[in-house]
Write a protein that holds these residues in place. Structure first.
Motif, mmCIF file in Angstrom:
data_model
loop_
_atom_site.group_PDB
_atom_site.id
_atom_site.type_symbol
_atom_site.label_atom_id
_atom_site.label_comp_id
_atom_site.label_asym_id
_atom_site.label_seq_id
_atom_site.Cartn_x
_atom_site.Cartn_y
_atom_site.Cartn_z
ATOM 1 N N PHE A 221 90.906 83.698 156.441
ATOM 2 C CA PHE A 221 91.990 83.063 157.195
ATOM 3 C C PHE A 221 91.576 83.193 158.691
ATOM 4 O O PHE A 221 92.162 82.173 159.195
ATOM 5 N N TYR A 222 91.194 84.081 159.245
ATOM 6 C CA TYR A 222 91.467 83.898 160.922
ATOM 7 C C TYR A 222 89.715 83.127 160.714
ATOM 8 O O TYR A 222 90.530 82.326 162.016
ATOM 9 N N LEU A 226 90.897 79.410 163.965
ATOM 10 C CA LEU A 226 89.640 79.103 164.682
ATOM 11 C C LEU A 226 88.918 77.483 163.817
ATOM 12 O O LEU A 226 88.549 76.530 164.854
ATOM 13 N N GLY A 227 88.903 77.335 162.996
ATOM 14 C CA GLY A 227 87.770 76.050 162.968
ATOM 15 C C GLY A 227 89.012 75.192 162.656
ATOM 16 O O GLY A 227 88.722 74.375 163.061
ATOM 17 N N LEU A 228 90.160 75.510 162.358
ATOM 18 C CA LEU A 228 91.035 74.562 162.297
ATOM 19 C C LEU A 228 91.377 73.242 163.569
ATOM 20 O O LEU A 228 91.532 72.834 164.198
ATOM 21 N N LYS A 233 82.953 77.930 167.419
ATOM 22 C CA LYS A 233 81.204 76.404 168.413
ATOM 23 C C LYS A 233 80.279 76.980 166.981
ATOM 24 O O LYS A 233 80.494 78.349 166.231
ATOM 25 N N ALA A 234 79.446 76.767 166.848
ATOM 26 C CA ALA A 234 78.780 76.960 165.998
ATOM 27 C C ALA A 234 77.546 77.484 166.096
ATOM 28 O O ALA A 234 77.511 78.590 165.129
ATOM 29 N N THR A 235 77.749 78.468 166.992
ATOM 30 C CA THR A 235 76.657 79.232 167.459
ATOM 31 C C THR A 235 77.240 80.887 167.067
ATOM 32 O O THR A 235 77.418 82.092 166.598
#
Length: 408
Positions: A221-222, A226-228, A233-235
């Protein structure tokens, strides 16, 4: 000087969160009352009044309705009111703590680190009790009995906390989320984060297995938050996957050694209770209890008329049928569906008021407590709720001081 104040204040946070009941008294209550008064001395009580007074007042009024209904139905209990009142008082206590630490130039990251250290300490203490049985005996001789469990026997531990079980194991999940957020903010290093997570993971085996169920859900969920929000970042995502993969590999390599050690030290019964249920699939999760409570709590809700609208006044603390530990079910039983929904909306209003920073952290902790509320009363009481209140209030107090500086 800042580090000195952080070191001196860590025990204060421990006492107000875990509130140990000793045979000599309740030091956590004394510290809480002291900082409740501090909030009025330094003026930070205004933050609670300006931001939380309306939802807090509604919560108290709704809980008083529950008290009135309980007496009309000859149940006669004040538990719901006490819970709401304690929630409100602790918000003012948190204002005193946050105001004092802000005055000492401790920012939110520093406070979150203090909170993490307080949570880690109890987990470390539990592991020491496991390794040194005499320490457990000495500790329990100083702590007051709690619940129907003999804490001097068996494989369930509480450390220095007032009680153990699900409420304490959920704190381990919150500790992992706080550590993850601090690592992402570069307040702590990778080694500290992994070590603290390992301590929480091992200690939860001796506390209560509910934490194991919530661990992966909270982490997913965390990262979802962050993604939403576009904050990962991808890294960073790849690094997280690498860390998880490393943990899985380490677990796979040392699982047999770990299993044999626990079996020789504590027996098969402990293994089955602490984490063996995870290896049994759906059957194990059902026997663990969390899933069964989630699916069965609906059966005790007040569905008849007029109970569904006005409640029956029950909120635990006395004999009642049907009995339930579910926090949601208890609130609905106490005051009915309409006032129950309003009550929870007030709680969410307090937690999410003017939330502009650290949303992933606050949302993730709130998500865990919302899930836990299905099993017990954890969303606005117990250890996890106190930790969340402290974090939310600290963010509000920081904004309060920033505005005062800007206006000066």
């Amino acid at each position: 000087m800042t580090m000195l104040w952080m070191a001196l204040f860590a025990p204060v946070l421990f006492l107000v969160i875990f509130n140990p009941y000793t045979v000599y008294g309740k030091p956590g209550v004394a510290v809480g009352v002291a900082f409740f008064l501090v909030s009025f001395i330094i003026g930070t009580y205004k933050v609670a009044l300006n931001n939380f007074i309306i939802p807090l007042s509604l919560m108290l009024l709704i809980s008083l309705w529950g008290v009135a209904v309980s007496h009309l139905n000859d149940i006669g209990q004040f538990d719901f009111f006490y819970s709401a009142l304690s929630f409100g008082i602790f918000i003012f206590t948190a204002c005193g703590i946050a105001g004092f630490l802000n005055y000492k130039k401790i920012d939110f990251n520093g406070f979150a680190l203090l909170l993490l250290c307080a949570l880690i300490f109890n987990s470390i203490y539990i592991l020491l009790e496991v390794a040194i049985p005499s320490l457990r005996d000495a500790t329990e001789s100083l702590l007051a009995p709690a619940g129907n469990i003999d804490w001097t026997q068996g494989v369930r531990y509480r450390g220095l906390a007032a009680s153990g079980g699900s409420g304490l194991s959920i704190c381990c999940t919150l500790g992992v989320i706080i550590g993850l957020d601090l690592y992402r903010s570069r307040k702590i290093g990778l080694v500290f984060f992994l070590l603290s997570s390992f301590i929480f993971l091992i200690s939860v085996l001796f506390i209560g297995r509910t934490g194991l169920v919530f661990f992966p859900l909270a982490i997913i969920f965390y990262f979802g938050c962050l993604g939403l929000a576009g904050q990962i970042k991808a890294t960073g995502f790849l690094l997280s996957l690498v860390v998880i993969l490393i943990c899985v590999v380490i677990f796979w390599l040392f699982y047999e050694v770990f299993y044999n050690y626990l079996y020789s030290s504590f027996g098969q019964r402990f293994i089955d209770y602490s984490f063996g249920f995870l290896l049994q699939g759906q059957k194990g999760l059902r026997e663990e209890g969390t899933a069964s409570v989630i699916f069965e709590f609906m059966t005790v809700l007040p569905l008849g008329f007029p109970e569904a609208f006005i409640g029956v006044g029950f909120y635990g603390g006395s004999n009642f049928a049907p009995w339930t530990d579910s926090g949601y079910a208890r609130v609905m039983l106490s005051v009915g569906f309409v006032l129950g929904v309003v009550y929870y909306l007030c709680v969410f209003r307090i937690y999410l008021k003017s939330l502009h920073e650290r949303r992933a952290l606050i949302f993730s902790i709130l998500f865990v407590l919302m899930l836990a509320e299905i099993k017990g009363s954890f969303l606005f009481s117990a250890y996890g709720a106190r930790a969340l209140i402290l974090l939310v209030v600290y963010l509000q107090i920081s904004i309060y001081y920033q505005r005062r500086l800007a206006a000066a």
